[in-house]
Scaffold this active site. Structure first.
Site, PDB file in Angstrom:
ATOM      1  N   CYS A 188      -4.231  -8.652  15.657  1.00  0.00           N
ATOM      2  CA  CYS A 188      -3.667  -8.116  14.524  1.00  0.00           C
ATOM      3  C   CYS A 188      -4.679  -6.701  14.619  1.00  0.00           C
ATOM      4  O   CYS A 188      -5.610  -7.280  14.948  1.00  0.00           O
ATOM      5  CB  CYS A 188      -4.509  -8.560  12.899  1.00  0.00           C
ATOM      6  SG  CYS A 188      -4.530  -8.044  11.255  1.00  0.00           S
TER       7      CYS A 188
ATOM      8  N   GLY B 135       3.006  -5.536 -14.494  1.00  0.00           N
ATOM      9  CA  GLY B 135       3.716  -6.844 -14.933  1.00  0.00           C
ATOM     10  C   GLY B 135       2.932  -8.050 -14.642  1.00  0.00           C
ATOM     11  O   GLY B 135       2.568  -8.708 -15.425  1.00  0.00           O
TER      12      GLY B 135
ATOM     13  N   CYS C 222      24.780   7.679  11.442  1.00  0.00           N
ATOM     14  CA  CYS C 222      26.235   7.418  11.015  1.00  0.00           C
ATOM     15  C   CYS C 222      27.184   7.062  10.416  1.00  0.00           C
ATOM     16  O   CYS C 222      28.231   6.946  10.085  1.00  0.00           O
ATOM     17  CB  CYS C 222      26.482   8.089  12.690  1.00  0.00           C
ATOM     18  SG  CYS C 222      26.344   5.954  13.620  1.00  0.00           S
TER      19      CYS C 222
ATOM     20  N   ASN D 223       9.870  -5.732 -21.516  1.00  0.00           N
ATOM     21  CA  ASN D 223      10.037  -7.008 -21.532  1.00  0.00           C
ATOM     22  C   ASN D 223       9.375  -8.181 -20.450  1.00  0.00           C
ATOM     23  O   ASN D 223       9.693  -8.909 -20.346  1.00  0.00           O
ATOM     24  CB  ASN D 223      11.271  -7.263 -20.160  1.00  0.00           C
ATOM     25  CG  ASN D 223      11.359  -6.731 -19.238  1.00  0.00           C
ATOM     26  OD1 ASN D 223      10.737  -6.620 -18.762  1.00  0.00           O
ATOM     27  ND2 ASN D 223      12.412  -8.239 -18.498  1.00  0.00           N
TER      28      ASN D 223
ATOM     29  N   ASP E 189       2.354  -2.492  -6.660  1.00  0.00           N
ATOM     30  CA  ASP E 189       4.315  -3.304  -6.127  1.00  0.00           C
ATOM     31  C   ASP E 189       4.819  -2.028  -4.782  1.00  0.00           C
ATOM     32  O   ASP E 189       5.632  -2.220  -5.021  1.00  0.00           O
ATOM     33  CB  ASP E 189       5.028  -2.382  -8.177  1.00  0.00           C
ATOM     34  CG  ASP E 189       4.564  -1.111  -7.947  1.00  0.00           C
ATOM     35  OD1 ASP E 189       3.777  -0.543  -6.683  1.00  0.00           O
ATOM     36  OD2 ASP E 189       5.101  -0.329  -9.072  1.00  0.00           O
TER      37      ASP E 189
ATOM     38  N   GLY F  64      -4.046  -2.490 -10.326  1.00  0.00           N
ATOM     39  CA  GLY F  64      -2.008  -2.607 -11.158  1.00  0.00           C
ATOM     40  C   GLY F  64      -2.304  -3.501 -12.279  1.00  0.00           C
ATOM     41  O   GLY F  64      -2.912  -4.891 -12.600  1.00  0.00           O
ATOM     42  N   ALA F  65      -2.049  -2.671 -13.146  1.00  0.00           N
ATOM     43  CA  ALA F  65      -1.761  -3.324 -14.515  1.00  0.00           C
ATOM     44  C   ALA F  65      -0.826  -2.810 -15.616  1.00  0.00           C
ATOM     45  O   ALA F  65       0.047  -2.483 -16.312  1.00  0.00           O
ATOM     46  CB  ALA F  65      -2.939  -2.264 -15.570  1.00  0.00           C
TER      47      ALA F  65
END
Lengths: 622, 324
Positions: free
Chosen positions: A445, A22, A168, A53, A112, A19-20
């Site tokens: 698990c 945020g 519904c 941003n 994400d 992941g690159a």
């Protein structure tokens, strides 16, 4: 600092960053400043304006380029001596197998979505590489450390399931804005612009119980010979917001306890004068900019088309009047038909498609208006329909700093020093950054402890395809599932399957479970679901059952996995505040029917801090 | 500066700031776009804070640091591009302003030369917030007092990272803000007050709660030791350690407390690492500082008061209120 790695260990370490975005941009910067020299970065995404941003390694001029590659180049400007390998690719692709993962000392996630997180978790377990996992929404963040056999794996604990709504509620009895937004996105949008051949859960009950109407419904949304785009838009409008409501009203029983919806027909919206205008040129309420949109030529970039601009509606933060919503609806339909013809029949909702967002906003609001539900701004509809995560730079920077500190501790080999850390919005017992001890692996698990599961299923109605897609892929997170019964391979997926076998498997997929050969999957049979790339394997006991509720319309229920589907909203016992932990809002991926996030404006799933069975297991490290 | 006078953001603002507007709203974003921040003394943690403020879209950021840029400056500061170091004669402020200004063209990033104490006092009237990087205790007190002397509120933040320890002092004087204290609560308006650094230093140490951050005491001891020994901030080595610990023990006793191993190990870590800033701690402290300044400027979210400490060895990020 004694628990932390020394300079040499840092310089020699080889780390994988997945992941690159945020967190990734912040993480890559902090890693190289800390002295890391060998880094691989994997990210399949390209840069968008709304990233700017917080993803500070990117500029406007980079929009459309690979995040991994641009991030690498940007970091080399302040640390030219670092060896960074950028992969513009999906981490789930076969090139990143266990062998690939084994070359790293550490894997650091800045992802994400739930799917990729589960996939990386399995590869880290298989390759026995420690994983530092992270996530943020708004001011909230968390960092966790996963070491095979020492701490829990990413999948040991429940992940809040994406909120889903009964069919519904969406088709007949909406009561919240989100119901109308889901409806607009999954029903009219797909009917008008999407692939009409795709079956949709909503089809069946979309127009009430009247079967003759259903028959007609299928062809209703086709443009008829000689029909203008405006006439089509008007016809569809009256059907969706007028006739369909009138039909629903006939079923009086449904409205005994509920407020009756009000049908809305175009005729009732315009004054007679406006009606004339409408036919002439779609005049806007403000009376200016008439016609300017019509003259617009088809653009290459369909996503830039806008109906609201042409109608003089400039503020996405404003709630439009019913009349304006109607105008936007008509105009978006017209623009899709006139200017984006080549895409019709294969569109899916995309939050970055302006016209699609405008259409969904207008359709959702018109429906909301009929049902007496508050209308929403386009800004908010976009957030809800697009599952947009709230994101700010500061939380990502803090979380990236925490990830690197955990990385330093892992390299320092003092495994007892590892912590999970919560980044809070409101301090709890004076702590804004709260470290906790990691839990030990959960013996139940199904991923890291290989605990068998139980699949309750109607073996008479459910097909093998349903098991492959809804259980193996969606519930168990297998990317390329193989399903075995003893030594019989029922199904195998992946790129490396030869054509002959693929055809055999394909032929079986639509067979009901109890009709499969050589061994039917009926009560008491045990199957194994595997993903070879993930080195994931899970034993599933089949249990036949027929009495599923209407809401369990898959006719399947995976047991032993209750935790995975738990939706919880509980206040942490150990703290004074409710903690909205960072979760996988994106797990509600856009192609899933009726999968939506909770809440009317905050796409945040709440999860309590001490969700564990034993609250005492997790305590503040003092 | 393209400031929307109406309630509308420009198209560019709406597109770039979309994800954060979903956190703090349009009003907050508009307030930010008018805010003016002055930063004095640029270190790794300050670079982090500058990045966060510029990305968020404040109105203007002014950098003040005439130190010529060197390889040392690049060590923990990602705003210093290596090819700039050869460009002799440029100050750290200039180099960093160029880099951070490129992050967001909607923010005006500029440089002020000179020493803040030598500027006319009205100089501060052009700013809403002053952030002071690594500095001596006396400079911190003086700048804080200057901020307080102005007719309009000038909020004051002082931050430093020593090795793996970060500390932040905040004096925003008064602040009115909107906050949703719990998830489903309504958003209400609140207000808060802070005291000056001078006043906060007058609080007797033994009146603080037992669980008070040990970093509060360690940073106080280091500050006072550096002042007494006439050192530049961070100019410590392990050879100073015996004297530093002796001084600390004495100060703790005067304040009715005793030296404990936790404080001693913090002093050791700080003395041994001199001016070194651990980058992940810069990221964390710069993140918290950025966030606090943004809360204040946007009047959205409850700001913390009046100290924040982070210590990588226990991983706690702790708020400490020390007010007479």
């Amino acid at each position: 600092m004694s628990a932390m790695a020394d300079k040499e260990a840092i310089e020699n370490a080889k780390v994988l960053m997945v992941g690159a975005g945020g967190i990734g941009c912040e993480l890559l910067k902090t890693l190289v400043l800390t002295g890391f020299k060998h880094i691989h970065v994997i990210d399949m995404d390209t840069i968008e304006v709304s990233n700017l941003n917080r993803q500070f390694l990117f500029r406007k001029r980079h929009v459309g380029q690979s995040k991994a590659q641009v991030a690498r180049e940007a970091v080399l400007r302040f640390r030219p001596d670092v060896d960074i390998v950028a992969h513009h690719a999906n981490v789930k692709s076969p090139q990143f197998g266990v062998g690939y993962f084994q070359q790293f000392n550490l894997v650091l996630n800045g992802l994400d979505n739930l799917d990729a997180r589960r996939h990386v978790n399995r590869l880290c377990l298989a390759a026995d590489v420690p994983l530092v996992e992270s996530g943020t929404t708004g001011y909230l963040g968390q960092v966790t450390v996963h070491m095979k056999g020492t701490t829990e794996c990413y999948e040991c604990q429940p992940k809040p399931a994406p909120k889903t709504y009964p069919v519904c509620t969406i088709t007949s009895t909406p009561s919240k804005p989100v119901h109308c937004i889901v409806w607009a996105k999954d029903l009219p949008f797909l009917k008008l612009f999407g692939d009409k051949s795709l079956s949709n859960d909503l089809d069946v009950r979309s127009s009430g119980a009247d079967s003759s109407v259903e028959q007609e419904e299928a062809s209703f949304f086709d443009v008829q010979d000689g029909e203008s785009s405006k006439a089509y838009a008007a016809r569809v409008f009256d059907r969706l917001f007028g006739q369909n409501i009138d039909i629903a009203l006939k079923n009086e029983g449904a409205w005994k306890e509920r407020r009756k919806p009000t049908p809305l027909y175009l005729d009732s919206i315009w004054t007679s004068e406006e009606k004339y205008d409408e036919r002439a040129d779609h005049g806007s309420e403000n009376g200016h900019e008439n016609g300017s949109v019509q003259e617009e030529k088809p653009k290459d970039d369909g996503a830039a088309l806008s109906a609201m601009t042409g109608l003089g509606l400039k503020n996405p933060q404003e709630i439009w009047s019913v009349k304006d919503n109607a105008r936007v609806f008509l105009e978006t339909v017209r623009l899709f038909l006139d200017n984006r013809k080549e895409e019709l029949g294969r569109l899916t909702f995309d939050k970055d498609d302006q016209l699609a967002v405008e259409f969904v906003t207008a359709a959702a609001n018109l429906r909301a208006n009929s049902f007496g539900i508050p209308m929403q701004t386009m800004f908010d509809v976009k957030g809800i329909a697009g599952n947009i995560i709230h994101a700010i730079a500061t939380t990502n920077a803090i979380v990236a700093g925490l990830i690197v500190l955990e990385a330093l501790k892992l390299l320092g080999k003092d495994r007892g020093a590892s912590r999970m850390t919560y980044c809070l919005e409101h301090a709890s017992r004076k702590l804004l950054l709260m470290p906790c001890e990691m839990d030990v692996p959960n013996p139940k698990c199904y991923v890291c402890s290989q605990t068998p599961l139980v699949l309750e299923v109607n073996t008479k109605t459910v097909t093998l395809r349903d098991v492959v897609n809804k259980i193996a892929r969606k519930k168990l997170g297998a990317s390329f599932p193989t399903i075995m019964q003893g030594y019989n391979v029922l199904c195998e997926t992946g790129d490396d399957i030869d054509k002959h076998s693929a055809a055999i498997y394909e032929a079986k997929l639509d067979t009901k479970l109890d009709a499969l050969t050589p061994v039917p999957l009926v009560n008491g049979v045990e199957i194994t679901i595997e993903d070879l790339q993930q080195e994931f394997s899970c034993i599933v006991h089949v249990k036949h059952r027929e009495d599923f509720s209407e809401e369990e319309d898959d006719q399947m229920r995976l047991g032993g996995l209750e935790l995975l589907t738990a939706t919880t909203t509980v206040v942490a016992k150990d703290t004074d505040v409710a903690l909205k932990a960072t979760v996988d809002v994106h797990a509600a991926s856009l192609d899933e029917d009726l999968v939506m996030i909770d809440g009317e404006n905050a796409p945040v799933v709440k999860r309590k801090l001490e969700e564990r069975q034993e609250p005492s297991q997790k305590r503040l490290k003092t | 500066m393209a400031e929307p006078t109406s309630g509308l953001l420009t198209e560019q603002e709406a597109a770039v700031y979309d994800r954060q507007i979903r956190v703090w709203g349009v009003d907050a974003q508009r307030r930010l776009s008018k805010a003016r921040v002055l930063v004095v003394g640029i270190y790794g943690v300050i670079a982090e804070a500058c990045k966060n403020l510029v990305l968020a879209g404040i109105g203007s950021l002014t950098l003040m640091d005439d130190t010529p840029v060197t390889l040392d400056a690049a060590a923990s500061n990602f705003l210093v591009y290596v090819d700039e170091i050869q460009n002799q004669g440029k100050s750290v402020a200039q180099v960093c302003a160029d880099a951070v200004g490129d992050y967001n063209p909607m923010v005006r990033v500029q440089v002020q030369q000179g020493n803040i104490l030598e500027k006319p006092i009205e100089f501060l009237d052009d700013y809403d917030v002053v952030i002071l990087g690594r500095s001596s205790l006396s400079l911190r007190k003086k700048v804080n007092a200057l901020c307080r002397s102005r007719p309009q509120r000038v909020a004051f933040y002082a931050v430093d990272v020593r090795s793996s320890c970060g500390n932040l002092f905040i004096d925003f004087q008064t602040c009115t803000f909107k906050s949703q204290k719990k998830d489903d609560d309504k958003e209400l308006e609140y207000s808060k007050k802070t005291c000056s650094l001078e006043e906060s230093l007058s609080v007797r140490w033994n009146s603080l709660p037992k669980r008070a951050s040990k970093l509060f005491f360690a940073t106080r001891i280091v500050d006072e030791f550096e002042q007494r020994e006439n050192r530049q901030p961070g100019q410590l080595t392990s050879s100073d350690l015996p004297a530093l610990i002796a001084f600390g023990t004495e100060r703790l006793q005067e304040q009715g407390l005793a030296m404990v191993p936790a404080i001693e190990s913090l002093l050791t870590k700080i003395a041994e690492n001199g001016t070194f800033e651990l980058s992940p701690v810069c990221a964390i402290m710069g993140g918290v500082l950025g966030q606090e300044v943004l809360k204040l400027l946007s009047c959205k979210g409850e700001p913390i008061q009046n100290y924040f400490f982070f210590d990588a060895s226990d991983g706690k990020g702790m708020i400490e209120e020390v007010t007479p």
